[in-house]
Design a protein around this motif. Structure first.
Motif, PDB file in Angstrom:
ATOM      1  N   ASP A   9      14.957  18.367   9.329  1.00 53.69           N
ATOM      2  CA  ASP A   9      15.542  18.126   8.014  1.00 53.69           C
ATOM      3  C   ASP A   9      16.635  19.174   7.844  1.00 53.69           C
ATOM      4  OD1 ASP A   9      16.145  17.510   5.401  1.00 53.69           O
ATOM      5  OD2 ASP A   9      14.302  18.315   4.553  1.00 53.69           O
ATOM      6  N   ILE A  10      17.900  18.728   7.897  1.00 52.50           N
ATOM      7  CA  ILE A  10      19.021  19.653   8.003  1.00 52.50           C
ATOM      8  C   ILE A  10      19.849  19.595   6.732  1.00 52.50           C
ATOM      9  CG2 ILE A  10      21.039  20.288   9.363  1.00 52.50           C
ATOM     10  CD1 ILE A  10      19.660  18.498  11.621  1.00 52.50           C
ATOM     11  N   GLY A  70      17.228  14.299  10.076  1.00 55.32           N
ATOM     12  CA  GLY A  70      17.838  13.883   8.829  1.00 55.32           C
ATOM     13  C   GLY A  70      18.895  14.904   8.456  1.00 55.32           C
ATOM     14  N   VAL A  71      20.139  14.459   8.299  1.00 52.93           N
ATOM     15  CA  VAL A  71      21.248  15.383   8.092  1.00 52.93           C
ATOM     16  C   VAL A  71      21.941  15.108   6.759  1.00 52.93           C
ATOM     17  CG1 VAL A  71      21.596  15.666  10.574  1.00 52.93           C
ATOM     18  CG2 VAL A  71      22.912  13.950   9.354  1.00 52.93           C
ATOM     19  N   ASP A 108      20.055  12.375   5.394  1.00 53.54           N
ATOM     20  CA  ASP A 108      18.910  13.147   4.910  1.00 53.54           C
ATOM     21  C   ASP A 108      18.108  12.387   3.860  1.00 53.54           C
ATOM     22  OD1 ASP A 108      21.059  13.416   3.105  1.00 53.54           O
ATOM     23  OD2 ASP A 108      20.448  15.402   2.453  1.00 53.54           O
ATOM     24  N   PHE A 109      18.784  11.572   3.052  1.00 53.67           N
ATOM     25  CA  PHE A 109      18.016  10.831   2.064  1.00 53.67           C
ATOM     26  C   PHE A 109      17.446   9.535   2.599  1.00 53.67           C
ATOM     27  CE2 PHE A 109      17.205  12.461  -2.127  1.00 53.67           C
ATOM     28  CZ  PHE A 109      17.669  13.750  -1.947  1.00 53.67           C
ATOM     29  N   VAL A 321       9.155  16.157   2.427  1.00 57.73           N
ATOM     30  CA  VAL A 321       9.186  14.707   2.539  1.00 57.73           C
ATOM     31  C   VAL A 321      10.244  14.247   3.545  1.00 57.73           C
ATOM     32  CG1 VAL A 321      10.723  14.487   0.539  1.00 57.73           C
ATOM     33  CG2 VAL A 321       9.314  12.546   1.237  1.00 57.73           C
ATOM     34  N   GLY A 322      11.404  14.898   3.584  1.00 59.66           N
ATOM     35  CA  GLY A 322      12.432  14.523   4.546  1.00 59.66           C
ATOM     36  C   GLY A 322      12.000  14.773   5.978  1.00 59.66           C
ATOM     37  N   LEU A 323      11.315  15.865   6.193  1.00 60.19           N
ATOM     38  CA  LEU A 323      10.793  16.181   7.517  1.00 60.19           C
ATOM     39  C   LEU A 323       9.738  15.160   7.928  1.00 60.19           C
ATOM     40  CD1 LEU A 323      11.163  18.411   9.657  1.00 60.19           C
ATOM     41  CD2 LEU A 323       9.258  19.623   8.603  1.00 60.19           C
ATOM     42  N   MET A 324       8.908  14.741   6.979  1.00 61.75           N
ATOM     43  CA  MET A 324       7.892  13.732   7.259  1.00 61.75           C
ATOM     44  C   MET A 324       8.547  12.406   7.649  1.00 61.75           C
ATOM     45  SD  MET A 324       5.513  14.749   3.990  1.00 61.75           S
ATOM     46  CE  MET A 324       4.257  13.489   4.152  1.00 61.75           C
ATOM     47  N   GLY A 325       9.635  12.060   6.964  1.00 61.36           N
ATOM     48  CA  GLY A 325      10.332  10.828   7.294  1.00 61.36           C
ATOM     49  C   GLY A 325      10.983  10.876   8.658  1.00 61.36           C
ATOM     50  N   ALA A 326      11.608  12.008   8.998  1.00 60.20           N
ATOM     51  CA  ALA A 326      12.224  12.152  10.321  1.00 60.20           C
ATOM     52  C   ALA A 326      11.176  12.078  11.417  1.00 60.20           C
ATOM     53  CB  ALA A 326      12.994  13.474  10.391  1.00 60.20           C
TER      54      ALA A 326
END
Length: 340
Positions: A9-10, A70-71, A108-109, A321-326
């Protein structure tokens, strides 16, 4: 069969990387680390430091078979320029340097959107219960270093996340004070987007407008604190506990504009599946968001107020949450040989 995948998650402020062990539908975090984005000259250097620290650099070790990042910025042909950093990231270059066969970049989103399905109910705070429509379109937005937005569409057995740069659309003031804010910001930026306001730096700009135009006066205590630590954090703190009239006024304006833009996005997408407010700021000011100003502005859409009142609004309290999605997308890359 167990496989290793890398998720990231960047953002402009921080970069989170996570090594995940995948077996079927089960994911187990092996190693995770947070990096200060601005302290590093490029992304590949961070990945190298992470991989080395994780101990997965030996040819005899189990390889990382897939990665998803995710960027915070637009993606073109699996290359991305980070909006608030002097970084460029190329998926192929990352894969070649670290021997990862499948590397994928997503907004990222979009990553936040994928991560919503992995959240526990305790990870969400409800601002408006609304009426959940099964498999309805979902909207995601969140203020932090910038303003991210995205949408989720149901695809038979899961939600597919689609990216957006809606945070950069024109700011539309809703009252005379907000018109004054727009007039204050235009000489500074030319084009005034919602991100110029709904972000950490945006909250500071609202505060400057409030004080310079005499809408409220800042206390000496607040002014001194703003010289010592992050001004946005100080404004939030003093506004939340109502210690400073200028901070309170700025935070009230921030929340109202945030709610209005969330309502704009809900109308644009007809988000019958709900609006999810993510990002770094919302969980920190959740007490303020729950006091009603956000939802009032969200629903204040004239003839369409009744429609907005039926849409659930929830705040994502889990900052990963973003890290979980990636990680979910990386798992699909590893297991299904495809990106969804």
């Amino acid at each position: 069969m167990t496989k290793l995948v890398l998720a990231g998650d960047i953002g402009g402020t921080k970069t989170l990387l996570q090594l995940v062990e995948v077996q079927g539908d089960t994911r187990h975090m092996v190693y995770e680390r947070r990096f200060d984005s601005a302290a590093h000259g490029d992304f590949n250097g961070i990945v190298g430091e992470f991989v080395y620290a994780a101990g997965f650099i030996s040819a005899a070790a189990q390889p990382i078979v897939a990665a998803c990042f995710g960027v915070a910025g637009p993606i073109h042909g699996q290359s991305a320029k980070i909006t608030n950093l002097p970084w460029s990231i190329n998926a192929g270059a990352v894969g070649a340097e670290f021997g990862i066969a499948k590397v994928h970049l997503i907004n990222d989103f979009a990553a936040v959107g994928y991560g919503i399905e992995a959240l526990h109910p305790d990870d969400l705070a409800t601002l408006q219960a609304g009426e959940d429509e099964p498999h309805g379109t979902r909207a995601v937005l969140g203020a932090g270093t910038g303003l991210g937005e995205g949408l989720l569409l149901w695809r038979g057995d899961h939600y597919e996340a689609l990216p957006s740069e809606g945070g950069h659309v024109d700011f539309a003031p809703a009252d005379s004070e907000q018109v004054g804010l727009l007039n204050y910001l235009q000489p500074l930026f030319g084009h005034v987007s919602y991100e110029r306001i709904l972000s950490g730096s945006g909250l500071v700009k609202i505060f400057e407008y409030v004080t310079e135009h005499g809408l409220a006066k800042a206390t000496p205590q607040l002014q001194a604190a703003m010289l010592e630590i992050d001004p946005a954090a100080v404004i939030s703190e003093y506004g939340l506990d109502e210690r400073d009239p200028a901070a309170l006024k700025a935070l009230d304006m921030f929340v109202a504009i945030y709610g209005a833009q969330a309502g704009n996005l809900a109308l644009t997408l007809l988000a019958s599946g709900g609006v999810y407010v993510a990002g770094g700021i919302a969980p920190k000011i959740i007490a303020k968001l729950k006091r009603g100003g956000f939802v009032r502005a969200f629903n204040d859409k004239g003839r369409f107020a009744a429609l907005l009142q039926r849409i659930p609004v929830r705040v994502v309290m889990n900052q990963k949450v973003g890290l979980m999605g990636a990680a979910l997308v990386a798992s699909r890359l590893a297991d299904r040989n495809q990106v969804e």
